[in-house]
Write an enzyme that holds these catalytic residues in place. Structure first.
Site, PDB file in Angstrom:
ATOM      1  CG  ASN A 103     -40.946 -45.437  14.091  1.00 46.61           C
ATOM      2  OD1 ASN A 103     -40.668 -44.004  13.989  1.00 46.61           O
ATOM      3  ND2 ASN A 103     -41.245 -46.117  15.195  1.00 46.61           N
TER       4      ASN A 103
ATOM      5  CG  HIS B  89     -45.989 -59.051  17.121  1.00 47.61           C
ATOM      6  ND1 HIS B  89     -44.892 -58.927  17.598  1.00 47.61           N
ATOM      7  CD2 HIS B  89     -46.630 -57.849  17.263  1.00 47.61           C
ATOM      8  CE1 HIS B  89     -44.964 -57.693  18.449  1.00 47.61           C
ATOM      9  NE2 HIS B  89     -46.024 -57.059  18.156  1.00 47.61           N
TER      10      HIS B  89
ATOM     11  CG  ASN C 217     -44.047 -50.086  27.009  1.00 45.71           C
ATOM     12  OD1 ASN C 217     -43.927 -50.176  25.689  1.00 45.71           O
ATOM     13  ND2 ASN C 217     -44.864 -50.923  27.710  1.00 45.71           N
TER      14      ASN C 217
ATOM     15  NE  ARG D 216     -46.477 -57.240  25.025  1.00 47.25           N
ATOM     16  CZ  ARG D 216     -45.239 -58.098  24.878  1.00 47.25           C
ATOM     17  NH1 ARG D 216     -45.245 -59.488  25.504  1.00 47.25           N
ATOM     18  NH2 ARG D 216     -44.204 -57.805  24.145  1.00 47.25           N
TER      19      ARG D 216
ATOM     20  NE  ARG E 190     -34.940 -52.515  19.659  1.00 46.48           N
ATOM     21  CZ  ARG E 190     -34.792 -50.962  19.700  1.00 46.48           C
ATOM     22  NH1 ARG E 190     -33.524 -50.344  19.866  1.00 46.48           N
ATOM     23  NH2 ARG E 190     -35.798 -50.471  19.441  1.00 46.48           N
TER      24      ARG E 190
ATOM     25  NE  ARG F 219     -46.345 -49.371  23.849  1.00 44.32           N
ATOM     26  CZ  ARG F 219     -45.897 -50.109  23.073  1.00 44.32           C
ATOM     27  NH1 ARG F 219     -46.438 -50.190  21.676  1.00 44.32           N
ATOM     28  NH2 ARG F 219     -44.793 -50.958  23.119  1.00 44.32           N
TER      29      ARG F 219
ATOM     30  CB  SER G 229     -42.537 -55.718  21.784  1.00 45.56           C
ATOM     31  OG  SER G 229     -43.607 -56.723  21.471  1.00 45.56           O
ATOM     32  CB  ALA G 230     -40.334 -51.578  21.546  1.00 43.50           C
ATOM     33  CB  CYS G 231     -37.915 -54.399  17.057  1.00 39.23           C
ATOM     34  SG  CYS G 231     -37.201 -54.872  18.601  1.00 39.23           S
TER      35      CYS G 231
ATOM     36  CE1 TYR H 194     -48.952 -48.568  29.846  1.00 42.08           C
ATOM     37  CE2 TYR H 194     -47.889 -50.615  28.805  1.00 42.08           C
ATOM     38  CZ  TYR H 194     -48.161 -49.372  28.664  1.00 42.08           C
ATOM     39  OH  TYR H 194     -47.414 -48.732  27.940  1.00 42.08           O
ATOM     40  N   GLY H 195     -52.218 -51.589  28.661  1.00 41.20           N
ATOM     41  CA  GLY H 195     -51.836 -52.171  27.227  1.00 41.20           C
ATOM     42  C   GLY H 195     -52.180 -53.528  27.068  1.00 41.20           C
ATOM     43  N   GLY H 196     -51.239 -54.122  26.404  1.00 47.49           N
ATOM     44  CA  GLY H 196     -51.470 -55.532  25.878  1.00 47.49           C
ATOM     45  C   GLY H 196     -51.866 -56.543  26.989  1.00 47.49           C
TER      46      GLY H 196
ATOM     47  CE  LYS I 148     -48.894 -56.816  21.042  1.00 45.09           C
ATOM     48  NZ  LYS I 148     -48.135 -56.690  19.749  1.00 45.09           N
TER      49      LYS I 148
ATOM     50  CG  ASP J 134     -48.945 -54.496  17.305  1.00 48.33           C
ATOM     51  OD1 ASP J 134     -47.687 -54.722  17.333  1.00 48.33           O
ATOM     52  OD2 ASP J 134     -49.554 -54.856  18.164  1.00 48.33           O
TER      53      ASP J 134
HETATM   54  P1  GTP Z   1     -44.758 -52.404  19.429  1.00 53.65           P
HETATM   55  O1  GTP Z   1     -45.550 -51.495  19.584  1.00 53.65           O
HETATM   56  O2  GTP Z   1     -43.885 -52.549  21.050  1.00 53.65           O
HETATM   57  O3  GTP Z   1     -44.980 -53.701  18.945  1.00 53.65           O
HETATM   58  O4  GTP Z   1     -43.583 -51.787  18.644  1.00 53.65           O
HETATM   59  P2  GTP Z   1     -43.120 -51.392  17.228  1.00 53.65           P
HETATM   60  O5  GTP Z   1     -42.586 -52.617  16.481  1.00 53.65           O
HETATM   61  O6  GTP Z   1     -44.205 -50.773  16.682  1.00 53.65           O
HETATM   62  O7  GTP Z   1     -42.013 -50.367  17.482  1.00 53.65           O
HETATM   63  P3  GTP Z   1     -41.799 -48.741  16.885  1.00 53.65           P
HETATM   64  O8  GTP Z   1     -41.854 -48.372  15.506  1.00 53.65           O
HETATM   65  O9  GTP Z   1     -42.824 -47.959  18.004  1.00 53.65           O
HETATM   66  O10 GTP Z   1     -40.379 -48.362  17.550  1.00 53.65           O
HETATM   67  C1  GTP Z   1     -39.763 -48.635  18.633  1.00 53.65           C
HETATM   68  C2  GTP Z   1     -38.810 -47.863  18.847  1.00 53.65           C
HETATM   69  O11 GTP Z   1     -37.514 -48.122  18.335  1.00 53.65           O
HETATM   70  C3  GTP Z   1     -38.785 -46.657  19.101  1.00 53.65           C
HETATM   71  O12 GTP Z   1     -38.143 -45.727  20.032  1.00 53.65           O
HETATM   72  C4  GTP Z   1     -38.056 -45.921  17.657  1.00 53.65           C
HETATM   73  O13 GTP Z   1     -37.677 -44.826  17.695  1.00 53.65           O
HETATM   74  C5  GTP Z   1     -37.160 -46.908  17.289  1.00 53.65           C
HETATM   75  N1  GTP Z   1     -37.059 -47.051  15.705  1.00 53.65           N
HETATM   76  C6  GTP Z   1     -38.111 -47.487  15.201  1.00 53.65           C
HETATM   77  N2  GTP Z   1     -37.291 -47.575  13.793  1.00 53.65           N
HETATM   78  C7  GTP Z   1     -36.176 -47.376  14.094  1.00 53.65           C
HETATM   79  C8  GTP Z   1     -34.888 -47.214  12.824  1.00 53.65           C
HETATM   80  O14 GTP Z   1     -35.219 -47.461  11.960  1.00 53.65           O
HETATM   81  N3  GTP Z   1     -33.770 -47.140  13.455  1.00 53.65           N
HETATM   82  C9  GTP Z   1     -33.543 -46.773  14.770  1.00 53.65           C
HETATM   83  N4  GTP Z   1     -32.320 -46.578  15.163  1.00 53.65           N
HETATM   84  N5  GTP Z   1     -34.651 -46.951  15.572  1.00 53.65           N
HETATM   85  C10 GTP Z   1     -35.917 -47.245  15.191  1.00 53.65           C
HETATM   86  C1  SPV Z   2     -45.998 -55.021  22.036  1.00 51.39           C
HETATM   87  O1  SPV Z   2     -45.542 -55.264  23.081  1.00 51.39           O
HETATM   88  O2  SPV Z   2     -45.601 -55.772  20.903  1.00 51.39           O
HETATM   89  C2  SPV Z   2     -47.261 -53.977  21.850  1.00 51.39           C
HETATM   90  C3  SPV Z   2     -47.535 -53.231  23.085  1.00 51.39           C
HETATM   91  O3  SPV Z   2     -47.642 -53.978  20.705  1.00 51.39           O
HETATM   92  S1  SPV Z   2     -48.703 -54.207  23.710  1.00 51.39           S
HETATM   93  O4  SPV Z   2     -50.033 -53.848  23.629  1.00 51.39           O
HETATM   94  O5  SPV Z   2     -48.648 -53.661  25.076  1.00 51.39           O
HETATM   95  O6  SPV Z   2     -48.434 -55.628  23.667  1.00 51.39           O
HETATM   96 MN    MN Z   3     -46.441 -55.230  19.129  1.00 55.18          MN
END
Ligand code: GTP
Ligand code: SPV
Ligand code: MN
Length: 601
Positions: free
Chosen positions: A273, A245, A383, A86, A416, A385, A267-269, A216-218, A225, A294
């Site tokens: 998972n 979110h 990033n 994004r 994070r 996906r 995002s990515a936190c 790309y993506g978002g 988004k 999400d």
């Molecule tokens: P978006 O799709 O961007 O909104 O991301 P998200 O919030 O869904 O994050 P996602 O679950 O994809 O995790 C992002 C990264 O964090 C990955 O590389 C995971 O491996 C890492 N991660 C997720 N959960 C944990 C955790 O409990 N501990 C650690 N150390 N890393 C984690």
């Molecule tokens: C985020 O960045 O929070 C995502 C990926 O979920 S994207 O759809 O590219 O925004």
């Molecule tokens: Mn997201």
């Protein structure tokens, strides 16, 4: 204007998928007159159409076929190396006044912006096919469900939207033919994928999105988004609901008692998972199910918050996904999945950093270059996906299609943070919980372009997604609380605290069940906690740590509050609120004073 293309699609059925709604037809014709496409392709979302578009994409190298024995019905797409995340700096909210978007959004004047975008779109689809995608966000019988149309010149967008949304006939049916019905107008064109001509523009008053210059993506899956969060949050304030979110998960005890929780992490936190968590062996009989990973739309009913997931699939982070970290995701993405920017192993399998097993001796990296384990570059983009249907998820919650939504017992905020913020704590009340959300911070990730690892305030994980003034958004949260006779409890978590050697103190992933269990216990009134200046904290024996291989010192460290760090944190809260220029509700300023005062006690 030419009719849809027997030349590009078998004629049966073509043309039948045109919406009956005249307002939609008028808009499509207006965009077609501007962009001058070769063909118009009215998408119906059928299997046959999807097979056809995949075949065309393979021919045109938009997709690369993966080994169908290893990952059946799955393909790989490589985006332009300048177009992998994004772009917050090129994302705009366009309202008559700058005040409406507030200090955290890029603003631009609607009339001028429309004119600029029209200039960029003029003739932009010459020689290209223009796809018209009708889609629905939310289960068919939810009052919150929204209809959108996305016009795009990217097949990759169509293939993604088919997984991510409920696409085709179902959306047309719900829209009906009332020309005054509410629906979102999304226009997307790749143009020439030039970062200098990349703009993601939202016009909340017109329920309109125009996105150009990215693939790309978002930036381009306008349902996500752009509609579900930026336009969604604007509509939510007007219509008194919440567009967030957040993931939504269900957790069921061995006795069959079930709670639902929603959690906002940037995002990515860790949302995907956490939403797909499998409890460790010690939690025999406990079950976690996914409603969404999400986006969460919530409304008040009978004094409670009920949540739906408006999406139909997951656009998830690939690196780090393994049978160890997220078995449910691994199963989900083992078939019928669209991969973006992962590496291609010589046996035709997808590969990424953190996948189970040894790395391949040779692969083609996400840029299309040779790669070996000795290479300095990553094989998969950080990033990269997967796009996978939610129905691939073995842990999908049975109530995911329930229109009324699922009742939310707890809301969790989290970011994070290498330091300062403990593993988990609970707010004293709703307003304090809103303060936790409003002041949360997180280290930036590869999900957006720009520096990675910089701590920034990201209120409710909505900094890049709130479609209006963030001060009004805080007030909206406070106001929603007043309508709740049974408000969810509000928590803050941090899976990412590090020790002196830079290692994560907490094992995370499945082991997060231990934190989840404490949260559930608090909801049931059975969990113990200590009163601290920042909120209710579990003591080490309030957490079930049986069979967890963790040092006692580690546990103390991860649950600890360092007063010096918190003095810095308090100053950062003040600095953040001050930077917003007088828009922060009085009630939140008072919360800060009270927090500061509790440290003095
Ligand atoms: P978006 O799709 O961007 O909104 O991301 P998200 O919030 O869904 O994050 P996602 O679950 O994809 O995790 C992002 C990264 O964090 C990955 O590389 C995971 O491996 C890492 N991660 C997720 N959960 C944990 C955790 O409990 N501990 C650690 N150390 N890393 C984690
Ligand atoms: C985020 O960045 O929070 C995502 C990926 O979920 S994207 O759809 O590219 O925004
Ligand atoms: Mn997201």
């Amino acid at each position: 204007m030419k009719n849809p293309a027997p030349a590009i699609f078998p004629p049966n059925g073509i043309g039948d998928t045109r919406p009956a709604n005249q307002a939609v037809l008028d808009w499509v014709h207006e965009i077609a007159a501007l962009t001058e496409p070769e063909n118009i392709f009215w998408c119906d979302g059928s299997d046959r159409e999807n097979e056809f578009l995949i075949a065309e994409s393979l021919k045109q190298n938009v997709l690369i076929k993966l080994n169908q024995k290893k990952v059946p019905h799955s393909n790989l797409h490589r985006s332009d190396p300048n177009d992998v995340a994004r772009v917050e700096q090129f994302t705009f909210v366009c309202t008559p006044t700058k005040e409406e978007v507030g200090p955290t959004n890029n603003w631009s004047e609607p009339k001028e912006t429309y004119a600029k975008l029209r200039g960029l779109l003029k003739g932009a689809m010459r020689g290209r096919t223009m796809f018209v995608i009708p889609y629905m966000m939310g289960p068919p019988d939810s009052p919150l469900t929204k209809i959108g149309f996305e016009i795009t010149d990217s097949k990759y967008v169509v293939l993604n939207m088919r997984i991510m949304t409920r696409m085709g006939e179902i959306a047309l049916k719900r829209l009906g033919n009332d020309p005054s019905a509410e629906w979102n107008r999304g226009t997307h064109s790749l143009l020439d994928i030039n970062p200098e001509r990349r703009f993601i523009c939202h016009f909340p008053q017109d329920n309109t999105i125009i996105s150009v210059g990215s693939g790309y993506g978002g930036n381009v899956l306008l349902s996500k988004k752009c509609l579900a969060l930026r336009i969604g949050s604007y509509l939510a304030r007007k219509q008194a609901w919440l567009a967030e979110h957040m993931l939504i998960l269900g957790v069921e005890s061995p006795e069959g008692k079930k709670h639902y929780l929603a959690a906002a992490f940037p995002s990515a936190c860790g949302k995907t998972n956490f939403a797909m968590l499998i409890p460790p062996a010690h939690f025999k009989g406990w079950k976690v199910t996914t409603v969404g990973d999400d986006i969460c739309w919530m409304q008040v009913r009978d004094g409670r918050l009920y949540a739906i997931n408006p999406e139909n699939g997951y656009f998830g982070v690939v690196p780090g996904t393994s049978y160890k970290s997220n078995p449910n995701a691994m199963r989900a993405i083992s078939h019928d999945t669209l991969y973006t920017n992962v590496a291609l192993a010589d046996d035709g399998d997808a590969w990424w950093e953190g996948k189970d097993g040894d790395p391949p001796q040779h692969a083609i990296d996400w840029r299309g270059n040779d790669w070996t384990p000795a290479s300095k570059e990553k094989a998969a983009h950080p990033n990269s996906r997967f796009t996978t249907p939610m129905r691939n998820n073995p842990a999908l919650d049975p109530d995911v299609e329930k229109g009324e939504g699922v009742p939310i017992s707890a809301i969790i905020f989290g970011g994070r943070r290498s330091d300062t913020v403990p593993l988990v704590y609970e707010s004293f009340n709703w307003a304090h919980g809103v303060y936790l959300g409003a002041t949360m911070a997180s280290e930036t990730t590869a999900a957006a372009t720009g520096a990675v690892g910089r701590v920034r305030r990201d209120p409710m994980a909505m900094l890049p997604f709130c479609g209006y003034n963030i001060g009004d958004y805080f007030q909206h949260w406070l106001d929603m609380g007043k309508r709740l006779t049974h408000p969810p409890l509000i928590f803050n978590v941090n899976w990412f605290r590090k020790g002196v050697k830079g290692q994560f103190l907490w094992p995370g992933f499945g082991e997060n069940m231990r934190v989840l269990k404490w949260i559930i216990d608090r909801c049931d009134g059975t969990g113990g906690a200590l009163k601290s200046p920042i909120g209710w904290l579990p003591s080490p024996h309030d957490l079930d740590l049986v069979e967890l291989d963790i040092d006692h010192k580690c546990v103390a460290e991860i649950l600890g509050i360092d007063h010096e760090e918190w003095q810095r944190e308090l100053a950062a809260h003040k600095e953040f609120f001050d930077s917003l220029g007088g828009i922060v509700p009085e009630q939140l300023l008072e919360q800060r004073e009270q927090l500061a005062a509790r440290f003095m006690e």
